[in-house]
Design a protein around this motif. Structure first.
Motif, short mmCIF file in Angstrom:
data_model
loop_
_atom_site.label_atom_id
_atom_site.label_comp_id
_atom_site.label_asym_id
_atom_site.label_seq_id
_atom_site.Cartn_x
_atom_site.Cartn_y
_atom_site.Cartn_z
N ALA A 9 0.79 -0.94 0.09
CA ALA A 9 0.04 -0.53 0.28
C ALA A 9 0.97 1.10 -0.08
O ALA A 9 0.16 1.98 -0.27
N GLN A 10 2.28 1.42 0.81
CA GLN A 10 2.77 2.21 0.71
C GLN A 10 3.16 3.55 1.04
O GLN A 10 2.59 4.74 1.03
N GLN A 11 1.41 3.46 1.90
CA GLN A 11 0.81 4.39 2.96
C GLN A 11 1.89 4.43 4.27
O GLN A 11 1.76 6.38 4.48
N TRP A 12 2.04 3.82 4.69
CA TRP A 12 2.65 3.64 6.17
C TRP A 12 3.91 2.04 5.43
O TRP A 12 3.22 1.19 6.10
N ILE A 13 4.59 2.14 5.99
CA ILE A 13 6.50 0.92 5.80
C ILE A 13 6.68 1.08 7.32
O ILE A 13 7.26 2.38 7.79
N LEU A 14 6.78 0.17 7.29
CA LEU A 14 7.00 -0.15 8.77
C LEU A 14 8.45 -1.14 8.57
O LEU A 14 7.89 -1.87 8.21
N VAL A 15 9.48 -0.40 9.53
CA VAL A 15 10.97 -1.33 9.21
C VAL A 15 11.32 -1.89 10.56
O VAL A 15 11.58 -1.21 11.39
N ASP A 16 11.27 -3.15 10.87
CA ASP A 16 11.46 -3.64 11.93
C ASP A 16 13.22 -4.03 12.87
O ASP A 16 13.12 -5.44 11.93
N TYR A 17 13.99 -3.78 13.16
CA TYR A 17 15.43 -3.86 13.87
C TYR A 17 14.91 -4.54 15.21
O TYR A 17 16.34 -4.86 15.21
N VAL A 18 13.53 -5.59 15.73
CA VAL A 18 13.98 -6.03 17.41
C VAL A 18 14.03 -4.38 17.73
O VAL A 18 12.81 -4.08 18.37
N ASN A 19 14.98 -3.77 17.73
CA ASN A 19 15.11 -2.65 18.86
C ASN A 19 14.88 -1.52 18.42
O ASN A 19 14.55 -0.23 19.33
#
Length: 117
Positions: A77-87
């Protein structure tokens, strides 16, 4: 994990290089129910720029720290991109989506720091 850590500073620089706007970090370390140490939040004015920022963050973090994201979401969707590196969790929003979810208010007891040039 701190704001001086390599992954944190790499993420901030990558966002700034791709012209992310209203860049904020939230220090969640003092909040027991928090899922990460830090959220880094920014916005971009188009789907293309949201995607470009998220891609560049992943690229730079991989190149400079060797870290891969635990997961990422929102690339369709590219409205909200989340990139999770844990910390550290990176949130790249379009402005309207950022206002709607209002993470800064939801985590208002976190220490907030702006990272705008």
């Amino acid at each position: 994990m701190s704001r001086e850590s390599e992954i944190f500073t790499t993420i901030i620089k990558a966002i700034q290089e791709k012209k992310g706007e209203n860049v904020v970090s939230l220090d969640l370390r003092q909040i027991p129910e928090a899922v990460a140490d830090f959220f880094i939040i920014c916005e971009a004015n188009s789907n293309t720029q949201v995607r470009a920022i998220a891609d560049f963050v992943e690229d730079q973090v991989q190149q400079l720290t060797g870290e891969q994201p635990y997961k990422h979401e929102g690339f369709t969707a590219q409205q909200w991109i989340l990139v999770d590196y844990v910390n550290v969790v990176v949130h790249v929003f379009q402005p309207e989506t950022r206002k709607f979810y209002n993470l800064e208010e939801m985590w208002s007891d976190a220490e907030r720091l702006e990272h705008n040039d």
